[in-house]
Structure formats: C-alpha cells, structure tokens
Design an enzyme around this catalytic site. Structure first.
Site, PDB file in Angstrom:
ATOM      1  N   LYS A  80     -28.412  66.309 -49.330  1.00 47.27           N
ATOM      2  CA  LYS A  80     -29.484  65.313 -49.400  1.00 47.27           C
ATOM      3  C   LYS A  80     -30.726  65.996 -49.962  1.00 47.27           C
ATOM      4  O   LYS A  80     -31.027  67.154 -49.589  1.00 47.27           O
ATOM      5  CB  LYS A  80     -29.745  64.788 -47.990  1.00 47.27           C
ATOM      6  N   SER A 155     -31.036  56.510 -44.557  1.00 49.40           N
ATOM      7  CA  SER A 155     -31.535  57.060 -45.786  1.00 49.40           C
ATOM      8  C   SER A 155     -30.551  58.011 -46.494  1.00 49.40           C
ATOM      9  O   SER A 155     -30.698  58.258 -47.688  1.00 49.40           O
ATOM     10  CB  SER A 155     -32.842  57.808 -45.518  1.00 49.40           C
ATOM     11  N   SER A 179     -29.854  57.480 -40.017  1.00 53.79           N
ATOM     12  CA  SER A 179     -29.624  57.732 -41.447  1.00 53.79           C
ATOM     13  C   SER A 179     -28.352  58.467 -41.813  1.00 53.79           C
ATOM     14  O   SER A 179     -28.066  58.637 -42.996  1.00 53.79           O
ATOM     15  CB  SER A 179     -30.809  58.482 -42.035  1.00 53.79           C
TER      16      SER A 179
HETATM   17  N1  GLN Z   1     -33.786  53.480 -41.122  1.00 50.07           N
HETATM   18  C1  GLN Z   1     -34.574  54.222 -40.209  1.00 50.07           C
HETATM   19  C2  GLN Z   1     -36.002  54.271 -40.688  1.00 50.07           C
HETATM   20  O1  GLN Z   1     -36.271  53.679 -41.666  1.00 50.07           O
HETATM   21  C3  GLN Z   1     -33.994  55.591 -40.001  1.00 50.07           C
HETATM   22  C4  GLN Z   1     -34.344  56.575 -41.061  1.00 50.07           C
HETATM   23  C5  GLN Z   1     -33.738  57.915 -40.829  1.00 50.07           C
HETATM   24  O2  GLN Z   1     -32.932  58.101 -39.928  1.00 50.07           O
HETATM   25  N2  GLN Z   1     -34.170  58.874 -41.615  1.00 50.07           N
HETATM   26  O3  GLN Z   1     -36.820  54.887 -40.111  1.00 50.07           O
END
Ligand code: GLN
Length: 481
Positions: A80, A155, A179
C-alpha cells in the site's frame, strides 16, 4: 491446471522452494499481467519492475544454493502506498506527497525484504487511508477486478485488487477502521486486521495513531498467516509493539474448530444490511456447525455508538498527524509564500483533497479548548464501553461471526458528495478497531450479481493464531471440500 499467477502464496512457496518454478519466472508472469491490465484497473501507482527482476534473480540464486532467507524468499508482493520504501516514491495517494521519496524503509518492508520478498510496486489507497473505496485517492479510483464498475473497497483497495487481479501473491495494507477487512470482502480475497501493536507501524504514514494497524492481504487465510509470521513482533522503533512472543501462526491452522463457540451479535443485523450479506452469514454459520462449532446469539450493546465515537476520535488524531505536512520539510510546497501562514494554507489547499481537509477540520474542532471534553473525551469513554462489550462477549465465546460490510462492493460514485453515507459503510468494522482486537475476512460466497462477499471473524487481542485457524478451516470447507 491454473495459470502460475492464479496460485495462492502458500502454493507458490512450495513451488519455489522445491525449485519447480523460479522467482524470475513468477515475477515475469505477474509483470505481464500488470502490463496488460493495470491501465484499466488503476491498481499500481508506482511499479518497480527492474528492481523486482534483480530481487527475483538474487532470490533464485539463494534458493539454488540452499540458502533461502525464509519461506517467502522469491515471493512477489505489493505494498500500500503509505508504506515507506527507501528510494521509491511513496505518495499516500496524495498530491501533497506526489514527488516524495522516503530516505528509509518502513519496518514492515524491511522485514519482508530481509525475508527475500520481491517488490512489484506500490498500490493505490484512499488519500492518507481516509475512506473506504479508494475514491478519495488523488490519482483516481481503483476498479474492482471482479466487476470494474464497482469500487474495490478501501482504503487498502489497491492491495486487495492487486491480489484479486493476480498481480502479486500478497500485499500489505493498513486497517484503522476496516481498511483491510472490507476491501478483502469486496474483492474476494483474505485480509487480516491484527491486534493493535502486533505489527510495527514504524515508517507507515499514520492516520489515527490509537487505531492504525498494518497487516496482510492475500488469497487465503494460510497466505496471511505466512506473511504475518514475517512481519509480527516487537520493534524498538515502535513503542506500541509489546514484547509479547510471536507464536507459530502455521502450527494450528490445520486443527479442527470443533468445540469452539461462535457468537453472532444481534446489533449487526440492522435495517441497512443487504439480505445477500445476511445469507452469507447464514451459510458461514452452517459451515461452522458442520465443522463441529457451536453458534450462539450474543449482544454487543454499544455497537450503535461506534461510528459516532470513531468519527470523533479518528479525525482528532488525523488533525494532529496531518500537521507535519506543512510544505517546509518535505512534500509539496504551496505557491503562496508571503507569510508562514500563507505557506501552510496554500500548501494544504493545493496538496490535500476534500476528505482529508474535512477530517482535519472536524478533528481540530473536536480537540479545541471547550469542545475537548464534550467530544474527544466523551468519544473515548464510549470507546471503553465498546471494548468492554467485546471483553464480556469473549468470556462466553471463542470468536465472533459478523458481516464485514453492510453490502457487497458498491458502484463507483454511489456515495459521491455524501460523506455521511460513506461513513455508515464502516459500521461493522469500526467496533473491532476501537477495541484493538483482531479480525479476518475471507471469501465465502457471491451475491446474485456475482460480487464476492466475505464474512468477518473477530477474536480477542493477540489471538491471531485463532482467527487464522478459524479462517483457514472455513475457507477450506468452502474452497477445498
Ligand atoms: N473507512 C474508514 C474511514 O474512512 C476506515 C479507514 C481505514 O481503516 N484506514 O475512516
């Protein structure tokens, strides 16, 4: 017979170690696939093919000489694009870092590199990991390889898509509020959210420091176990990693789950949940019972407050973490430079996207004098109640079975312009993040539109070996009966 790139990481480990295939051959096969489909899917932001070829050749020489660095020697992976890689652009999918080349490696990549893994490149994410669809990336959305009209989740959508598209054998993602688990579920792959502190975060760009975790995404739970074995453990550079010993994550994978008790939390079956997701939970429950497990109903009464608490705590920590991007030390420098304030504001105005700005604003507000007690402190109290819900539940059950997301992968653009709708998608992953426990999602079935759906298995903190064992047993019951 499957194509080389379709094998799981675990199958590739044995093919490489027995010298049935070479890492170079495998690396070239992935590179061909990436070259033919990445432009369409927008998974990789940076590719490192020359370096991958060199790494693969070095690995082949080691394996030939009987000097493999680890089981994973020669395994091609993606990272990532928040994982810092020395000498390789690391952008966090943000314009503010689009020309940033870190002078050091994140510990997680150091460990994988020392284990002989081959780096194919850096993959897309929501900007600074803020989102659940990769749509907030400054470099465009990643398309779901299973249905390119849909998001891959996020994400870590680039990580999940890179595995689902057979672009690599495994990937490293991050999970702050879901994510890893949600994109794994959306793309039909396996993703492990580790307990808070189990894997070093040093050198990974932070989002919300009391929630961030780093973990593997790969085709199967066994693949995740193999990656975790390399990356878990104490890191002197990350004070949130405890001394706690790293168990052998492969040892119990084959053990039966007969006699284990699983809880299904009733609060996860709210109005907004898609019936096809419910039916996957039902079939997972049937599989568990078939394997000799017992399934009972449980209650996690504070679940309904999780989103509200998370969307105070996470932005507060985000607002603190993002203050390092000021245009002065690294990253984009704004065009207006008359005063320090202008430097800061033009740098951020030009460099950051809407979702990141929104969270900085919410967080700064929630932390400001006079509001701190009303928002941040209150949210932390709620977090304690949510953690206690899990503690109570784990006195009665070994693991929790629940959905990873309310729906299968949704269409690109569905939540455009409505952040609240997007935040609601996180309802089932956020509670475990607030509690710091571990969880895994892996593919179990499909919707009628042929979109993958994976359930989520949650286990107490520092029992990844249990989550992986359960995941492996259910996965095998579905895929290798
Ligand atoms: N979708 C969640 C957010 O927008 C989690 C994001 C993540 O785990 N990095 O915060």
């Amino acid at each position: 017979m499957s194509k080389l790139i379709e094998y799981s990481l675990s199958e590739l480990v044995s093919k490489l170690q027995s010298q049935e295939i070479t890492s170079r051959e495998l690396t070239e096969a992935y590179i061909d696939e990436i070259e033919s489909r990445n432009e369409d899917l927008n998974v990789f932001l940076t590719t490192t093919f020359d370096r991958a070829r060199e790494m693969a050749d070095a690995s082949d020489s080691r394996i030939k000489a009987g000097q493999a660095l680890s089981d994973l020697d020669g395994i091609p992976i993606s990272l990532k694009d928040v994982v810092c890689t020395k000498g390789i652009t690391t952008t966090a999918a943000s314009n503010i870092l689009k020309n940033f080349t870190p002078p050091y490696n994140a510990t997680v990549w150091d460990k994988l590199e020392s284990a002989g893994c081959v780096l194919l490149g850096k993959v897309n994410t929501d900007e600074f990991t803020m989102g659940g669809s990769t749509e907030s990336s400054a470099f465009g959305v990643t398309k779901n390889p299973i249905d390119p009209t849909c998001v891959p989740g996020g994400s870590s959508g680039g990580s999940a898509a890179s595995v689902a598209a057979h672009f690599c054998a495994g990937s490293i993602g991050t999970d702050t509020g879901g994510s890893i688990r949600q994109p794994a579920s959306f793309c039909g792959v396996s993703g492990l959210k580790v307990s808070y502190g189990r894997v070093s975060r040093w050198g990974c760009m932070p989002m919300a420091s009391s929630l961030d975790t780093v973990g593997p995404i790969a085709k199967t739970p066994e693949d995740c176990a193999r990656m975790l074995q390399i990356i878990a453990g104490k890191d002197p550079k990350d004070s949130t990693t405890p001394e706690q010993a790293v168990p052998d994550y492969l040892k119990n994978l084959g053990d039966s789950i007969s006699g284990m008790t699983f809880g299904i939390p009733k609060e996860y079956f709210t109005d907004g949940i898609n019936p096809e997701v419910v039916s996957i939970i039902d079939s997972t429950k049937a599989i568990i019972e078939n394997l000799g497990g017992k399934v009972v109903d449980i209650s996690l009464p504070h679940t309904k407050y999780a989103i509200s608490a998370y969307y105070i705590i996470a932005p507060s920590e985000i607002s603190a973490n993002m203050s390092r991007y000021d245009g002065i030390r690294f990253g984009h420098l704004g065009t207006e430079k008359e005063s320090l304030e202008e430097i800061y504001s033009s740098t951020r105005e030009e460099g950051l996207g809407d979702e990141v700005k929104r969270r900085i604003l919410i967080g700064t507000y929630a932390l400001s004098a006079g509001y701190y007690d009303a928002y941040y402190r209150k949210a932390q109290k709620v977090r304690t109640l949510i953690k206690q819900d899990f503690d109570n539940a784990f006195e009665k059950v070994d693991a929790i079975l629940c959905p990873a997301a309310p729906t299968p992968a949704f269409k690109i653009g569905k939540n455009d312009g409505d952040p609240l709708l997007a935040y609601l998608e996180d309802a089932f992953t956020i509670p475990a993040s607030l509690a710091g426990i571990c969880g895994i999602s892996f593919p179990v079935g499909f919707s009628k539109d042929k979109l993958p759906i994976g359930p989520q298995i949650l286990c107490p903190a520092y029992t990844e070996e249990r989550a992986l064992q359960i995941g492996n047993q259910i996965y095998n019951a579905v895929h290798n009966p």
